[in-house]
Design an enzyme around this catalytic site. Sequence first.
Site, short mmCIF file in Angstrom:
data_model
loop_
_atom_site.label_atom_id
_atom_site.label_comp_id
_atom_site.label_asym_id
_atom_site.label_seq_id
_atom_site.Cartn_x
_atom_site.Cartn_y
_atom_site.Cartn_z
N GLY A 133 0.86 -1.06 -0.02
CA GLY A 133 -0.15 0.03 -0.04
C GLY A 133 0.89 1.26 0.05
O GLY A 133 0.09 2.15 0.02
N LYS A 135 2.54 2.87 -2.15
CA LYS A 135 2.30 3.82 -3.28
C LYS A 135 0.86 4.16 -3.45
O LYS A 135 0.62 5.46 -3.95
CB LYS A 135 2.63 3.05 -4.68
CG LYS A 135 4.23 2.63 -4.75
CD LYS A 135 4.40 1.61 -5.99
CE LYS A 135 5.93 1.29 -5.81
NZ LYS A 135 6.31 0.32 -4.60
N CYS A 251 11.35 -3.22 -8.96
CA CYS A 251 12.57 -3.07 -8.06
C CYS A 251 13.36 -4.13 -8.37
O CYS A 251 14.25 -4.77 -7.73
CB CYS A 251 12.07 -3.44 -6.61
SG CYS A 251 11.33 -4.76 -6.18
#
Length: 519
Positions: A133, A135, A251
Amino acid sequence: MQLSPAFITSMETFFRQANYSPADLQAFLSSFDAAPQSGLRVNRLKTGALAARARIKLEDCWRQEGLDPDGFKLRPVPWCSDGCFYQPGTRPSLTLAHKLGLFYIQEPSAMLPASLLQVQPGQLILDLCAAPGGKSLRLAADLRHRGCLVANEINDRRARVLLRNLEQQGVRNCIVSNASPEQLAGLWPERFDKVLVDAPCSGEGMFRRDHKAAAAWEAYGSASVKPLQRSILDCAVRLLKPGGELLYSTCTFNPDENERQIAALLLRHPELRLLPAEKRLPETCCLSPGARLPDLEADTSHCVRIWPGASGGDGHFAALLEKAPRQAYSALQTSAGAALTKPPLSLSLCQAVLAVAGPLLKPQAQRLLQSQLSKNGRLTGTHLHLWPPVLPLPDALHLLKTGLYLGDIRLLGEKSRSQDRAKHRNQTAVYSFKPSHSLLMALPRTYFAQALDWPADDPRIVTVLGGGSVPLSEAERFKLRQGVQTAYIPVFAAGYPLTWLQPGRGAYAKNLFPPGWRG
């Protein structure tokens, strides 16, 4: 740390193809021996609109707890206006400020995607792979309670973590869905102004922080996630409005999941074009351009990367794309989605809700509630919500949150309008209302008719967080007797919402702090 020989070989190949220097490769590999940096993002929904002001208020809260904010050594994250690095070895997550939802712990590089998307109030936003959560919370802060955020997570357990984080931080205008991207694309084609895809990836940027990620890479590599990323991206394009923006991020460092994934997407969807993401942020942000690889048929130099090391983050990749206006391409031939199935509240039920919930609020807030109930109030079983009016929400979709959850309303029975039932057969329904923790976390102190205000060092806060019953002072009990008589009393700590209490006849009040949040 000990890196896999296979990973080192793959990075050597990548750096050679991208014409990066041997010194760049050595600096990159050496960064894995450095300690990872930690970060937090201030919650502007609770602490104010300006990040600088938010940091001041956050530090004030820490001082009230007897903590020295200088001990955390906050310093700005260049690519996120409300993000901070904090001193390694410190634990801001244990502070009251964190438990009150004033900030969110987030890896600094992960703050980049939402910063690049530049959401505006009033827009309809989709975070397609949203858990846990971080972002979504930034996107919701940018919306400032206007418009709507759909935060989707396909994994049920992770979706519930997402729900808790959104409710703890006081997000009102949000839908939390537990669905596949394919299901959403079938229901809501071309509905969203902006779509964020922080895709499942091989997680190479997490090696320093999570050794399980390194072990998973050795077992599976990136081959297993590339088809999944491709499928999610195709769904995201279907969900995006003509003229809307899509942000793709990972990532990981592997170009197969980054530049090559974007180049293939541009070939499959000629209605998309790559935007210069680097122009969305100041030049001081330590962003590097996307790799130029000889085998790519599309220019991906406008993608951006954060490399570990000098930047302070673990590493991230991001690409910002725009979908052409409808007249520039053949639009998808899809239905507009199933119609909204929950009927609006009847006038009599609206009046009943106001009768039992209204006394909790000041007159101005009561009028606002009345207006919202008549337009957006929906009842699912005993759960009362203010639904976002912007999307159809069919029963087939598994939803964990539909706008602001107000509380539970239950029919207790029928009460005669006259003591003489023989002469007066008209009866009114009698309801009870139990306010939700979501309602408390989403509203400021000024909305409530009466509340208990505790300083940050009140020892009863620890009792609340542990789930125990709370003793009330004689002065507090007197105050409650003199005010509006309600079954539930909101408690604020250091000016921020903490819990509901249900006073009894004695000196103790029942603590309604959510069981899943305790500890």
